[in-house]
Design a protein around this motif. Structure first.
Motif, mmCIF file in Angstrom:
data_model
loop_
_atom_site.group_PDB
_atom_site.id
_atom_site.type_symbol
_atom_site.label_atom_id
_atom_site.label_comp_id
_atom_site.label_asym_id
_atom_site.label_seq_id
_atom_site.Cartn_x
_atom_site.Cartn_y
_atom_site.Cartn_z
ATOM 1 N N ASN A 313 20.930 32.656 39.086
ATOM 2 C CA ASN A 313 22.347 32.199 38.360
ATOM 3 C C ASN A 313 22.216 32.720 37.456
ATOM 4 O OD1 ASN A 313 22.930 30.887 41.031
ATOM 5 N ND2 ASN A 313 22.000 28.969 40.666
ATOM 6 N N TYR A 314 21.668 32.052 36.719
ATOM 7 C CA TYR A 314 21.070 32.689 34.418
ATOM 8 C C TYR A 314 21.959 34.536 34.256
ATOM 9 C CZ TYR A 314 19.559 32.860 30.275
ATOM 10 O OH TYR A 314 19.373 32.860 28.628
ATOM 11 N N GLU A 315 20.730 34.762 35.628
ATOM 12 C CA GLU A 315 22.285 36.284 35.206
ATOM 13 C C GLU A 315 23.513 36.921 35.298
ATOM 14 O OE1 GLU A 315 19.218 38.953 37.670
ATOM 15 O OE2 GLU A 315 17.273 38.900 36.067
ATOM 16 N N ARG A 316 24.338 35.691 36.244
ATOM 17 C CA ARG A 316 24.994 36.504 36.838
ATOM 18 C C ARG A 316 26.903 35.722 35.799
ATOM 19 N NH1 ARG A 316 26.197 31.335 40.870
ATOM 20 N NH2 ARG A 316 26.452 30.271 38.599
ATOM 21 N N ASP A 317 25.661 34.094 35.069
ATOM 22 C CA ASP A 317 26.774 33.741 34.191
ATOM 23 C C ASP A 317 26.170 34.668 32.802
ATOM 24 O OD1 ASP A 317 27.445 31.522 36.130
ATOM 25 O OD2 ASP A 317 25.783 30.348 34.938
ATOM 26 N N MET A 318 25.826 35.254 32.629
ATOM 27 C CA MET A 318 24.944 35.752 31.259
ATOM 28 C C MET A 318 26.603 36.618 30.477
ATOM 29 S SD MET A 318 21.485 37.266 31.089
ATOM 30 C CE MET A 318 21.397 37.911 29.642
ATOM 31 N N PRO A 319 27.086 37.690 31.342
ATOM 32 C CA PRO A 319 28.199 38.252 31.158
ATOM 33 C C PRO A 319 29.344 37.719 31.168
ATOM 34 C CG PRO A 319 27.719 38.614 33.741
ATOM 35 C CD PRO A 319 27.063 38.038 32.882
ATOM 36 N N ILE A 320 29.314 36.896 31.687
ATOM 37 C CA ILE A 320 30.691 35.942 31.056
ATOM 38 C C ILE A 320 30.581 35.028 30.264
ATOM 39 C CG2 ILE A 320 32.140 33.516 32.649
ATOM 40 C CD1 ILE A 320 31.329 34.169 35.189
ATOM 41 N N TRP A 321 29.666 34.839 29.383
ATOM 42 C CA TRP A 321 29.631 34.035 28.678
ATOM 43 C C TRP A 321 29.442 34.834 27.818
ATOM 44 C CZ3 TRP A 321 30.517 28.905 28.330
ATOM 45 C CH2 TRP A 321 29.713 28.197 29.184
ATOM 46 N N LYS A 322 28.958 35.930 27.225
ATOM 47 C CA LYS A 322 28.702 36.927 26.146
ATOM 48 C C LYS A 322 30.672 37.394 25.672
ATOM 49 C CE LYS A 322 27.438 41.470 25.146
ATOM 50 N NZ LYS A 322 26.269 42.148 25.537
ATOM 51 N N SER A 323 31.246 37.601 27.472
ATOM 52 C CA SER A 323 32.471 37.715 26.980
ATOM 53 C C SER A 323 32.833 36.620 26.259
ATOM 54 C CB SER A 323 33.287 37.926 28.904
ATOM 55 O OG SER A 323 34.678 38.347 27.975
ATOM 56 N N LEU A 324 32.809 35.409 26.605
ATOM 57 C CA LEU A 324 33.497 34.234 25.705
ATOM 58 C C LEU A 324 33.313 33.515 24.702
ATOM 59 C CD1 LEU A 324 35.396 31.592 26.420
ATOM 60 C CD2 LEU A 324 33.367 30.441 27.170
ATOM 61 N N VAL A 325 32.242 34.590 24.413
ATOM 62 C CA VAL A 325 31.974 34.582 23.138
ATOM 63 C C VAL A 325 32.823 35.436 22.197
ATOM 64 C CG1 VAL A 325 29.765 35.027 21.137
ATOM 65 C CG2 VAL A 325 29.966 33.196 22.860
ATOM 66 N N GLU A 326 32.772 36.878 22.571
ATOM 67 C CA GLU A 326 33.183 37.738 22.392
ATOM 68 C C GLU A 326 35.117 37.395 22.045
ATOM 69 O OE1 GLU A 326 32.488 41.194 24.942
ATOM 70 O OE2 GLU A 326 30.347 41.187 23.310
ATOM 71 N N GLN A 327 35.652 36.851 23.134
ATOM 72 C CA GLN A 327 36.939 37.051 22.906
ATOM 73 C C GLN A 327 37.166 35.294 22.803
ATOM 74 O OE1 GLN A 327 38.800 36.857 26.984
ATOM 75 N NE2 GLN A 327 37.097 37.104 27.738
ATOM 76 N N SER A 328 36.640 34.880 22.291
ATOM 77 C CA SER A 328 36.986 32.982 21.166
ATOM 78 C C SER A 328 36.405 33.495 19.511
ATOM 79 C CB SER A 328 36.330 32.142 21.826
ATOM 80 O OG SER A 328 34.555 32.407 21.668
ATOM 81 N N GLY A 329 36.059 34.958 19.800
ATOM 82 C CA GLY A 329 35.890 35.277 17.532
ATOM 83 C C GLY A 329 34.861 33.843 17.424
ATOM 84 N N ALA A 330 34.271 33.636 18.547
ATOM 85 C CA ALA A 330 33.214 32.112 17.259
ATOM 86 C C ALA A 330 32.221 33.122 17.327
ATOM 87 C CB ALA A 330 33.164 31.155 18.178
ATOM 88 N N LYS A 331 31.321 33.942 16.875
ATOM 89 C CA LYS A 331 30.439 34.523 16.969
ATOM 90 C C LYS A 331 29.886 34.082 15.313
ATOM 91 C CE LYS A 331 27.852 38.698 17.668
ATOM 92 N NZ LYS A 331 26.684 37.987 18.263
ATOM 93 N N LEU A 332 28.253 33.257 15.725
ATOM 94 C CA LEU A 332 27.782 32.824 13.579
ATOM 95 C C LEU A 332 27.383 33.715 13.215
ATOM 96 C CD1 LEU A 332 27.706 29.463 16.183
ATOM 97 C CD2 LEU A 332 29.718 30.288 14.867
ATOM 98 N N GLY A 333 26.944 34.600 13.515
ATOM 99 C CA GLY A 333 26.405 35.943 12.576
ATOM 100 C C GLY A 333 24.380 35.687 13.360
#
Length: 333
Positions: A313-333
């Motif tokens: 499940n972890y590996e299934r969710d990883m690309p979705i969360w990565k994409s959400l972070v990128e789309q939200s523009g919320a990367k914190l450095g």
């Protein structure tokens, strides 16, 4: 002389064998007799929140089954990084465990360039405990009652909405940032130290919307002090059966369909014997109707599984969360 030498050699051999046996005895009991003392269950968030309540429910159940105290220890701060790092750097002896959200166990690796821990290398993912969808709520003065109306309003009133989160990097932060960016709404983010102060400000009108656990929003929804817009995930919550998911309302963005989770982990290299014992106890706990009801009452869906199923499940969710972070523009450095 020859007999003396042979005798000395025999004695030395016996000592060596005895020492090796003693070392072997000392090496094994920790796993075979575990636990022989109190276990720390670290929650990297403030006391009183939904995650903390689930942790205390699980800790009580584990303690009853293992015959040793399981003590919940809150080490809040830095989006769950402080407490999670404490577990990652602890001895892998089964006496320090983590109960946390997907935030610190998965999402943070995409939010931060440098974490003091690597969740995939430093933690052994033991079991998910529950799927954790959340509610999207608004101040009663906001002239919207569903997700489509909220999205249209945010777009038409650029820069006028403020959304809260229970912490930088949390789902509430990411989903709010995604909404703002996708609608070009210019919404202002306010990060709080936990859900309680966030909801107090929502009731007071200092912020207009936020994502938060059903455990904490339902009393205020029922009292009419805040209004419910929808819930995340792909299925309705048992605690709020009349409330449609955001997806049901025709908004199919993965940002609102994906749900976080509550899970347990141990330091990497924790002996398999200990992991198997823990998983067996958790599987037993999953059959307890009272515990299941407590998890449901918190707005979560119970899900206790094996390390292997958790990893899948972890590996299934990883690309979705990565994409959400990128789309939200919320990367914190």
């Amino acid at each position: 002389m020859a007999i003396s030498i042979r005798r000395r050699t025999l004695v030395q051999s016996l000592i060596a064998i005895s020492s090796a046996a003693a070392l072997n005895v000392r090496a094994q009991p920790d796993n075979e007799q575990w636990p022989t003392k109190a276990i720390r269950l670290i929650v990297p968030f403030n006391a009183g929140g939904a995650t903390d309540i689930i942790a205390r429910t699980i800790a009580e159940a584990l303690s009853a089954r293992m015959g040793q105290p399981v003590v919940v220890e809150n080490q809040a701060g830095a989006s769950g990084i402080i407490g999670t790092n404490a577990v990652a750097k602890s001895r892998a002896d089964g006496y320090t465990l983590l109960l946390s959200l997907s935030t610190s166990m998965l999402i943070n690796q995409f939010l931060y360039e440098k974490l003091p821990y690597n969740p995939q290398k430093d933690l052994l993912m033991l079991s998910q405990i529950a799927i954790a969808p959340v509610t999207l709520v608004a101040h009663p003065s906001l002239p919207v009652n569903d997700m489509n109306a909220l999205l249209a309003y945010s777009k038409a009133n650029k820069g006028k909405l403020t959304y809260g989160s229970w912490g930088v990097g949390s789902y509430a932060h990411l989903a709010g940032a995604y909404m703002s960016k996708s609608m070009d709404a210019g919404m202002v983010h306010v990060a709080y130290k936990g859900e309680t102060p966030m909801l107090q400000d929502l009731i007071g009108g200092q912020i207009q919307i936020c994502f938060a656990s059903a455990l904490n929003t339902k009393p205020f929804i029922d009292a009419g002090r805040i209004k419910i817009i929808g819930v995340t995930g792909t299925a309705r919550m048992e605690i709020l059966p009349a409330v449609a998911t955001i997806k049901e309302q025709g908004v199919g963005d993965e940002a609102y369909s994906i749900a976080g989770w509550v899970a347990m982990a141990a330091p990497a290299d924790t002996p398999r014997e200990i992991i198997d014992q823990l998983q067996s106890h958790l599987a037993d706990i999953a059959k307890d109707a009272d515990i299941r009801q407590k998890i449901l009452a918190a707005g979560f869906e119970p899900l206790i599984n094996t390390p292997e199923a958790f990893r899948k499940n972890y590996e299934r969710d990883m690309p979705i969360w990565k994409s959400l972070v990128e789309q939200s523009g919320a990367k914190l450095g």
